[in-house]
Design a protein around this motif. Structure first.
Motif, PDB file in Angstrom:
ATOM      1  N   LEU A 174      19.825  35.652  29.365  1.00  0.00           N
ATOM      2  CA  LEU A 174      20.844  35.562  30.406  1.00  0.00           C
ATOM      3  C   LEU A 174      22.222  35.329  29.797  1.00  0.00           C
ATOM      4  O   LEU A 174      23.228  35.826  30.319  1.00  0.00           O
ATOM      5  N   ALA A 175      22.289  34.591  28.691  1.00  0.00           N
ATOM      6  CA  ALA A 175      23.575  34.363  28.024  1.00  0.00           C
ATOM      7  C   ALA A 175      24.160  35.673  27.525  1.00  0.00           C
ATOM      8  O   ALA A 175      25.375  35.902  27.603  1.00  0.00           O
ATOM      9  N   LEU A 176      23.305  36.563  27.013  1.00  0.00           N
ATOM     10  CA  LEU A 176      23.777  37.861  26.538  1.00  0.00           C
ATOM     11  C   LEU A 176      24.234  38.729  27.709  1.00  0.00           C
ATOM     12  O   LEU A 176      25.220  39.453  27.597  1.00  0.00           O
ATOM     13  N   ALA A 177      23.503  38.648  28.820  1.00  0.00           N
ATOM     14  CA  ALA A 177      23.899  39.398  30.010  1.00  0.00           C
ATOM     15  C   ALA A 177      25.249  38.900  30.540  1.00  0.00           C
ATOM     16  O   ALA A 177      26.118  39.693  30.906  1.00  0.00           O
ATOM     17  N   LEU A 178      25.427  37.577  30.576  1.00  0.00           N
ATOM     18  CA  LEU A 178      26.694  37.004  31.027  1.00  0.00           C
ATOM     19  C   LEU A 178      27.835  37.397  30.095  1.00  0.00           C
ATOM     20  O   LEU A 178      28.951  37.668  30.538  1.00  0.00           O
ATOM     21  N   GLY A 179      27.540  37.412  28.792  1.00  0.00           N
ATOM     22  CA  GLY A 179      28.558  37.799  27.818  1.00  0.00           C
ATOM     23  C   GLY A 179      29.032  39.226  28.029  1.00  0.00           C
ATOM     24  O   GLY A 179      30.237  39.510  27.994  1.00  0.00           O
ATOM     25  N   PHE A 180      28.079  40.128  28.249  1.00  0.00           N
ATOM     26  CA  PHE A 180      28.443  41.532  28.465  1.00  0.00           C
ATOM     27  C   PHE A 180      29.184  41.712  29.788  1.00  0.00           C
ATOM     28  O   PHE A 180      30.223  42.392  29.849  1.00  0.00           O
ATOM     29  N   LEU A 181      28.681  41.101  30.856  1.00  0.00           N
ATOM     30  CA  LEU A 181      29.325  41.224  32.156  1.00  0.00           C
ATOM     31  C   LEU A 181      30.720  40.592  32.134  1.00  0.00           C
ATOM     32  O   LEU A 181      31.664  41.126  32.722  1.00  0.00           O
ATOM     33  N   GLY A 182      30.845  39.461  31.450  1.00  0.00           N
ATOM     34  CA  GLY A 182      32.157  38.828  31.323  1.00  0.00           C
ATOM     35  C   GLY A 182      33.129  39.696  30.547  1.00  0.00           C
ATOM     36  O   GLY A 182      34.321  39.760  30.867  1.00  0.00           O
ATOM     37  N   MET A 183      32.626  40.386  29.511  1.00  0.00           N
ATOM     38  CA  MET A 183      33.474  41.296  28.747  1.00  0.00           C
ATOM     39  C   MET A 183      33.967  42.437  29.629  1.00  0.00           C
ATOM     40  O   MET A 183      35.124  42.855  29.538  1.00  0.00           O
ATOM     41  N   LEU A 184      33.096  42.943  30.501  1.00  0.00           N
ATOM     42  CA  LEU A 184      33.509  43.996  31.424  1.00  0.00           C
ATOM     43  C   LEU A 184      34.632  43.511  32.338  1.00  0.00           C
ATOM     44  O   LEU A 184      35.580  44.252  32.623  1.00  0.00           O
ATOM     45  N   GLN A 185      34.523  42.258  32.782  1.00  0.00           N
ATOM     46  CA  GLN A 185      35.564  41.716  33.666  1.00  0.00           C
ATOM     47  C   GLN A 185      36.897  41.590  32.927  1.00  0.00           C
ATOM     48  O   GLN A 185      37.959  41.894  33.491  1.00  0.00           O
ATOM     49  N   LEU A 186      36.841  41.170  31.684  1.00  0.00           N
ATOM     50  CA  LEU A 186      38.075  41.051  30.909  1.00  0.00           C
ATOM     51  C   LEU A 186      38.693  42.418  30.643  1.00  0.00           C
ATOM     52  O   LEU A 186      39.912  42.585  30.724  1.00  0.00           O
ATOM     53  N   SER A 187      37.851  43.392  30.307  1.00  0.00           N
ATOM     54  CA  SER A 187      38.390  44.731  30.045  1.00  0.00           C
ATOM     55  C   SER A 187      39.007  45.310  31.314  1.00  0.00           C
ATOM     56  O   SER A 187      40.052  45.960  31.261  1.00  0.00           O
ATOM     57  N   ALA A 188      38.375  45.070  32.467  1.00  0.00           N
ATOM     58  CA  ALA A 188      38.951  45.547  33.726  1.00  0.00           C
ATOM     59  C   ALA A 188      40.279  44.860  34.017  1.00  0.00           C
ATOM     60  O   ALA A 188      41.226  45.493  34.512  1.00  0.00           O
ATOM     61  N   THR A 189      40.361  43.574  33.700  1.00  0.00           N
ATOM     62  CA  THR A 189      41.609  42.842  33.918  1.00  0.00           C
ATOM     63  C   THR A 189      42.735  43.425  33.079  1.00  0.00           C
ATOM     64  O   THR A 189      43.834  43.698  33.588  1.00  0.00           O
ATOM     65  N   LEU A 190      42.472  43.608  31.786  1.00  0.00           N
ATOM     66  CA  LEU A 190      43.510  44.116  30.887  1.00  0.00           C
ATOM     67  C   LEU A 190      43.924  45.534  31.260  1.00  0.00           C
ATOM     68  O   LEU A 190      45.118  45.866  31.258  1.00  0.00           O
ATOM     69  N   LEU A 191      42.960  46.381  31.587  1.00  0.00           N
ATOM     70  CA  LEU A 191      43.286  47.751  31.973  1.00  0.00           C
ATOM     71  C   LEU A 191      44.106  47.776  33.260  1.00  0.00           C
ATOM     72  O   LEU A 191      45.085  48.512  33.367  1.00  0.00           O
ATOM     73  N   ASN A 192      43.691  46.976  34.218  1.00  0.00           N
ATOM     74  CA  ASN A 192      44.380  46.969  35.508  1.00  0.00           C
ATOM     75  C   ASN A 192      45.811  46.475  35.408  1.00  0.00           C
ATOM     76  O   ASN A 192      46.667  46.853  36.215  1.00  0.00           O
ATOM     77  N   LEU A 193      46.072  45.609  34.444  1.00  0.00           N
ATOM     78  CA  LEU A 193      47.410  45.038  34.323  1.00  0.00           C
ATOM     79  C   LEU A 193      48.370  45.918  33.532  1.00  0.00           C
ATOM     80  O   LEU A 193      49.551  45.580  33.401  1.00  0.00           O
ATOM     81  N   LEU A 194      47.879  47.046  32.996  1.00  0.00           N
ATOM     82  CA  LEU A 194      48.784  47.964  32.305  1.00  0.00           C
ATOM     83  C   LEU A 194      49.775  48.543  33.314  1.00  0.00           C
ATOM     84  O   LEU A 194      49.388  48.978  34.402  1.00  0.00           O
ATOM     85  N   PRO A 195      51.058  48.578  32.989  1.00  0.00           N
ATOM     86  CA  PRO A 195      52.067  49.103  33.930  1.00  0.00           C
ATOM     87  C   PRO A 195      52.070  50.629  33.956  1.00  0.00           C
ATOM     88  O   PRO A 195      53.095  51.270  33.699  1.00  0.00           O
ATOM     89  N   VAL A 196      50.911  51.194  34.262  1.00  0.00           N
ATOM     90  CA  VAL A 196      50.736  52.650  34.285  1.00  0.00           C
ATOM     91  C   VAL A 196      50.558  53.093  35.733  1.00  0.00           C
ATOM     92  O   VAL A 196      49.781  52.476  36.475  1.00  0.00           O
ATOM     93  N   PRO A 197      51.239  54.126  36.172  1.00  0.00           N
ATOM     94  CA  PRO A 197      51.070  54.608  37.560  1.00  0.00           C
ATOM     95  C   PRO A 197      49.607  54.857  37.884  1.00  0.00           C
ATOM     96  O   PRO A 197      48.872  55.457  37.103  1.00  0.00           O
ATOM     97  N   GLY A 198      49.194  54.383  39.034  1.00  0.00           N
ATOM     98  CA  GLY A 198      47.808  54.499  39.448  1.00  0.00           C
ATOM     99  C   GLY A 198      47.001  53.243  39.196  1.00  0.00           C
ATOM    100  O   GLY A 198      45.910  53.091  39.734  1.00  0.00           O
ATOM    101  N   LEU A 199      47.516  52.331  38.375  1.00  0.00           N
ATOM    102  CA  LEU A 199      46.842  51.068  38.095  1.00  0.00           C
ATOM    103  C   LEU A 199      47.597  49.922  38.771  1.00  0.00           C
ATOM    104  O   LEU A 199      48.767  50.041  39.123  1.00  0.00           O
ATOM    105  N   ASP A 200      46.911  48.802  38.914  1.00  0.00           N
ATOM    106  CA  ASP A 200      47.514  47.666  39.620  1.00  0.00           C
ATOM    107  C   ASP A 200      48.724  47.110  38.899  1.00  0.00           C
ATOM    108  O   ASP A 200      49.631  46.556  39.532  1.00  0.00           O
ATOM    109  N   GLY A 201      48.733  47.229  37.572  1.00  0.00           N
ATOM    110  CA  GLY A 201      49.880  46.726  36.816  1.00  0.00           C
ATOM    111  C   GLY A 201      51.179  47.405  37.235  1.00  0.00           C
ATOM    112  O   GLY A 201      52.225  46.755  37.345  1.00  0.00           O
TER     113      GLY A 201
END
Length: 271
Positions: A174-201
């Motif tokens: 479960l720790a490995l599953a949480l680690g992978f899922l948490g990494m996905l959340q961080l990658s989504a956060t960083l991608l979304n915050l890019l100031p690129v048209p079409g993204l939330d940033g």
């Protein structure tokens, strides 16, 4: 329409969808099974991560809609955006299908699509920025909640151990599953915050740009996300991006081996 009927209609607009409850049930059941060592742990990790990722996508879009409601767009309820039903969102392909495909193929947290906000009903640049920021903030909060138990070592000495390449690891699967899922959340956060048209940033900074600048950028908005992911497939850019993600995980005390091994166990079909 009577007052009672109006109240009932509003209640229905905000009633949590059975689809979301089903996703939560899959998330909880698969997480319990992985932790207890019941059944095939790799398939359990797959179910846990996919269900958890879909739950976070629902919450991401809900945060946009809820913030828009408080900002002045009262139409989001009638559109079903407050029910956490993924089938109610503006574009199911962008919101859910593509994010799941990118997780399956590359382990990348693709930002979800969009709820349709009637921006003309929202007044004030700050409100517009907050509507766009609400989604990434949900992903960031989810990342912290998922990764803190891993970084604190709460699951390191469980009775059920993970197996990887025939080696027994001194951590819970479960720790490995949480680690992978948490990494996905961080990658989504960083991608979304890019100031690129079409993204939330870009949605965060757009209200503060001049009208002329917004009009000049507007034609490129449909291609912004595609351009970002074309760049992510380039090895050098991909390396830089994940170094940033893992650097954020370091702040929470999570070794990068957790998401990496978790990703390998997630892809159970490769065996």
């Amino acid at each position: 329409m009577t007052f009672a009927a109006t109240q009932r209609s509003r209640s229905e607009d905000r009633r949590i969808s059975p689809v979301f409850w089903a996703l939560l049930a899959i998330l909880g059941t698969s997480g319990w099974a992985v932790y207890q060592g019941y059944g095939n742990s790799r398939f359990g990790i797959f179910l846990f991560v996919v269900a958890g990722w879909m739950v976070s996508l629902c919450l991401h879009e809900y945060a946009h809609a809820r913030t828009a409601l408080h900002g002045g767009d009262i139409t989001v309820g009638a559109k079903g955006y407050l029910t956490l039903n993924p089938f109610k969102y503006a574009n199911a392909l962008l919101s859910f299908v593509l994010p799941i495909v990118f997780v399956l193929l590359g382990g990348i947290g693709l930002p979800g699509g969009a709820v349709w906000i009637e921006r003309s009903r929202v007044h004030g640049r700050l409100k517009h920025s907050l509507i766009s920021a609400a989604g990434p903030l949900v992903n960031l909060l989810a990342a912290v909640l998922l990764l803190v138990p891993v970084g604190a070592g709460w699951l390191d000495d469980s009775e059920v151990h993970a197996f990887w390449n025939g080696i027994e690891l001194d951590v819970s699967p479960l720790a490995l599953a949480l680690g992978f899922l948490g990494m996905l959340q961080l990658s989504a956060t960083l991608l979304n915050l890019l100031p690129v048209p079409g993204l939330d940033g870009y949605g965060i900074v757009e209200p503060w740009l001049s009208y002329k600048t917004r009009r000049a950028i507007e034609p490129f908005a449909p291609y912004g996300m595609l351009a970002v992911f074309a760049l992510l497939w380039q090895p050098e850019v991909n390396h830089w991006f994940f170094e940033a993600v893992y650097g954020a995980m370091d702040l929470l005390g999570v070794d990068r081996a957790y998401p990496q091994v978790g990703h390998e166990l997630f892809t159970f079909w490769k065996d």
